[in-house]
Design a protein around this motif. Structure first.
Motif, PDB file in Angstrom:
ATOM      1  N   ARG A   1       0.794  -1.211   0.000  1.00 26.42           N
ATOM      2  CA  ARG A   1       0.000   0.000   0.000  1.00 26.42           C
ATOM      3  C   ARG A   1       0.840   1.282   0.000  1.00 26.42           C
ATOM      4  O   ARG A   1       0.461   2.285  -0.588  1.00 26.42           O
ATOM      5  N   ALA A   2       1.945   1.262   0.751  1.00 26.00           N
ATOM      6  CA  ALA A   2       2.587   2.524   1.100  1.00 26.00           C
ATOM      7  C   ALA A   2       3.056   3.314  -0.112  1.00 26.00           C
ATOM      8  O   ALA A   2       3.062   4.547  -0.090  1.00 26.00           O
TER       9      ALA A   2
ATOM     10  N   LEU B   1       1.966  -5.913  -2.340  1.00 22.34           N
ATOM     11  CA  LEU B   1       2.740  -6.805  -1.478  1.00 22.34           C
ATOM     12  C   LEU B   1       2.417  -6.513  -0.021  1.00 22.34           C
ATOM     13  O   LEU B   1       2.200  -5.365   0.360  1.00 22.34           O
ATOM     14  N   ARG B   2       2.422  -7.574   0.762  1.00 24.36           N
ATOM     15  CA  ARG B   2       2.209  -7.431   2.211  1.00 24.36           C
ATOM     16  C   ARG B   2       3.308  -8.237   2.880  1.00 24.36           C
ATOM     17  O   ARG B   2       3.467  -9.427   2.604  1.00 24.36           O
ATOM     18  N   ARG B   3       4.108  -7.569   3.718  1.00 16.52           N
ATOM     19  CA  ARG B   3       5.185  -8.307   4.384  1.00 16.52           C
ATOM     20  C   ARG B   3       4.605  -9.124   5.525  1.00 16.52           C
ATOM     21  O   ARG B   3       3.950  -8.587   6.413  1.00 16.52           O
TER      22      ARG B   3
ATOM     23  N   ASP C   1       8.388   2.889  -3.319  1.00 17.48           N
ATOM     24  CA  ASP C   1       8.033   2.307  -2.022  1.00 17.48           C
ATOM     25  C   ASP C   1       8.762   3.119  -0.960  1.00 17.48           C
ATOM     26  O   ASP C   1       9.990   3.236  -1.023  1.00 17.48           O
TER      27      ASP C   1
ATOM     28  N   MET D   1       9.680   2.548   2.026  1.00 12.90           N
ATOM     29  CA  MET D   1      10.569   1.883   2.977  1.00 12.90           C
ATOM     30  C   MET D   1      11.340   0.733   2.335  1.00 12.90           C
ATOM     31  O   MET D   1      10.753  -0.183   1.746  1.00 12.90           O
TER      32      MET D   1
ATOM     33  N   ALA E   1      13.441  -1.969   3.958  1.00 14.35           N
ATOM     34  CA  ALA E   1      13.838  -2.508   5.273  1.00 14.35           C
ATOM     35  C   ALA E   1      14.751  -3.719   5.069  1.00 14.35           C
ATOM     36  O   ALA E   1      15.948  -3.567   4.871  1.00 14.35           O
ATOM     37  N   THR E   2      14.182  -4.935   5.060  1.00  8.34           N
ATOM     38  CA  THR E   2      15.038  -6.103   4.776  1.00  8.34           C
ATOM     39  C   THR E   2      15.405  -6.167   3.295  1.00  8.34           C
ATOM     40  O   THR E   2      16.366  -6.833   2.918  1.00  8.34           O
ATOM     41  N   GLY E   3      14.582  -5.519   2.472  1.00  7.85           N
ATOM     42  CA  GLY E   3      14.796  -5.563   1.022  1.00  7.85           C
ATOM     43  C   GLY E   3      13.976  -6.626   0.327  1.00  7.85           C
ATOM     44  O   GLY E   3      13.971  -6.697  -0.904  1.00  7.85           O
ATOM     45  N   GLY E   4      13.248  -7.439   1.088  1.00  5.91           N
ATOM     46  CA  GLY E   4      12.468  -8.518   0.486  1.00  5.91           C
ATOM     47  C   GLY E   4      11.396  -8.011  -0.470  1.00  5.91           C
ATOM     48  O   GLY E   4      11.225  -8.550  -1.571  1.00  5.91           O
ATOM     49  N   SER E   5      10.694  -6.960  -0.069  1.00  6.08           N
ATOM     50  CA  SER E   5       9.627  -6.424  -0.929  1.00  6.08           C
ATOM     51  C   SER E   5      10.212  -5.797  -2.188  1.00  6.08           C
ATOM     52  O   SER E   5       9.704  -6.009  -3.297  1.00  6.08           O
TER      53      SER E   5
ATOM     54  N   ASP F   1       5.473   2.639  10.521  1.00  4.70           N
ATOM     55  CA  ASP F   1       4.931   1.909   9.375  1.00  4.70           C
ATOM     56  C   ASP F   1       4.283   2.909   8.409  1.00  4.70           C
ATOM     57  O   ASP F   1       3.255   3.520   8.736  1.00  4.70           O
TER      58      ASP F   1
ATOM     59  N   GLY G   1       2.635   2.584   5.705  1.00  2.67           N
ATOM     60  CA  GLY G   1       1.267   2.263   5.282  1.00  2.67           C
ATOM     61  C   GLY G   1       0.262   2.644   6.360  1.00  2.67           C
ATOM     62  O   GLY G   1      -0.734   3.328   6.094  1.00  2.67           O
TER      63      GLY G   1
HETATM   64  C1  PRP Z   1       6.261  -2.151   4.202  1.00  2.45           C
HETATM   65  C2  PRP Z   1       6.904  -1.122   3.304  1.00  2.45           C
HETATM   66  C3  PRP Z   1       7.624  -1.966   2.281  1.00  2.45           C
HETATM   67  C4  PRP Z   1       8.036  -3.173   3.083  1.00  2.45           C
HETATM   68  C5  PRP Z   1       9.477  -3.021   3.477  1.00  2.45           C
HETATM   69  O1  PRP Z   1       5.088  -2.579   3.620  1.00  2.45           O
HETATM   70  O2  PRP Z   1       5.996  -0.238   2.722  1.00  2.45           O
HETATM   71  O3  PRP Z   1       6.789  -2.364   1.196  1.00  2.45           O
HETATM   72  O4  PRP Z   1       7.224  -3.199   4.265  1.00  2.45           O
HETATM   73  O5  PRP Z   1       9.913  -4.139   4.157  1.00  2.45           O
HETATM   74  P1  PRP Z   1      10.978  -5.148   3.574  1.00  2.45           P
HETATM   75  O6  PRP Z   1      12.070  -4.316   2.940  1.00  2.45           O
HETATM   76  O7  PRP Z   1      11.461  -5.870   4.807  1.00  2.45           O
HETATM   77  O8  PRP Z   1      10.304  -6.048   2.604  1.00  2.45           O
HETATM   78  P2  PRP Z   1       4.085  -3.618   4.335  1.00  2.45           P
HETATM   79  O9  PRP Z   1       4.456  -5.011   3.979  1.00  2.45           O
HETATM   80  O10 PRP Z   1       4.004  -3.288   5.801  1.00  2.45           O
HETATM   81  O11 PRP Z   1       2.725  -3.350   3.617  1.00  2.45           O
HETATM   82  P3  PRP Z   1       1.868  -1.994   3.521  1.00  2.45           P
HETATM   83  O12 PRP Z   1       2.576  -1.082   2.562  1.00  2.45           O
HETATM   84  O13 PRP Z   1       0.564  -2.474   2.998  1.00  2.45           O
HETATM   85  O14 PRP Z   1       1.770  -1.397   4.906  1.00  2.45           O
END
Ligand code: PRP
Length: 207
Positions: A77-78, A100-102, A129, A131, A133-137, A198, A200
């Motif tokens: 969403r973010a 994507l939803r982590r 995006d 954020m 963070a871990t980079g997985g998304s 967060d 989102g």
């Molecule tokens: C958050 C953020 C990134 C992701 C980053 O989204 O907006 O997409 O986490 O984390 P990562 O680098 O560890 O993958 P989230 O999954 O919380 O979903 P949202 O945007 O719907 O809140």
């Protein structure tokens, strides 16, 4: 992978608003919009242009237009909070959504939507995006556009963690990252510290 930190007083002021836990959702969304304009502006500085000519009231003048507008790929969403600003700067761009939803236990991205075209040959992509963070998304999103043969892949984010940058670099999927800050580290829940919480939830209020 090149990492560019946008160092600008106006960007810093908007980032401060985003970090501040007292900033309510309407002002958070506005600050994200304004910061996204600055980040996308910087991230598009090397786009190719075609030259042509316009007629001013005083005669011909050299002009330029984007050769191929980049695809905008907001990560839901973010990333939705960055899309409007990117579209203001790039009104001709198409948009491919990546939902994507982590999973907060496994930290793996769970995909629920993709509207990215199958063939992006010859086109640049801006993945949006807030954020990293871990980079997985980001890895998941960038793999989708790479698999579609995208040309230059840029990730535009508000905040990045060093861990996420390292992980993303190792994938070889991304050419450049534009961010307003590389923060200190991830905490045990894989949230960026000091971060902004967060992105989102702070825009939309519910998980
Ligand atoms: C958050 C953020 C990134 C992701 C980053 O989204 O907006 O997409 O986490 O984390 P990562 O680098 O560890 O993958 P989230 O999954 O919380 O979903 P949202 O945007 O719907 O809140």
């Amino acid at each position: 992978m090149d990492v560019f930190i946008v160092d600008h007083p106006v960007a810093a002021a908007r980032l401060a608003q985003l970090r501040d836990e007292a900033t309510p959702p309407p002002l958070f969304r506005q600050a994200l919009h304004e910061l996204s304009r600055l980040l996308v502006y910087e991230a598009t500085g090397d786009l190719e242009t075609n030259e042509y000519e316009v007629q001013t009231p005083l005669g011909p003048a050299p002009a330029e237009r984007l050769a191929v507008p980049p695809l905008l790929a907001p990560v839901l969403r973010a990333g939705l909070g960055m899309l409007g600003a990117a579209q203001e700067l790039l009104p001709e761009s198409e948009v491919g959504f990546i939902g994507l939803r982590r999973d907060e236990e496994t930290l793996e991205p769970d995909s629920y939507l993709t509207t990215v075209p199958d063939d992006l040959a010859g086109r640049s992509v801006l993945v949006l995006d807030p954020m990293l963070a871990t980079g997985g998304s980001a890895e998941h999103a960038c793999r989708i556009v790479r698999d579609a043969k995208a040309d230059l892949v840029s990730l535009v984010c508000v905040l990045a963690a060093p861990e996420g940058i390292e992980a993303l670099e190792a994938t070889g999927l991304v050419d450049q990252v534009y961010t307003a800050s590389v923060d200190s580290h991830l905490n045990q829940a894989a949230f960026i510290v000091p971060g902004l919480g967060d992105a989102g939830d702070r825009q939309f209020g519910i998980q």
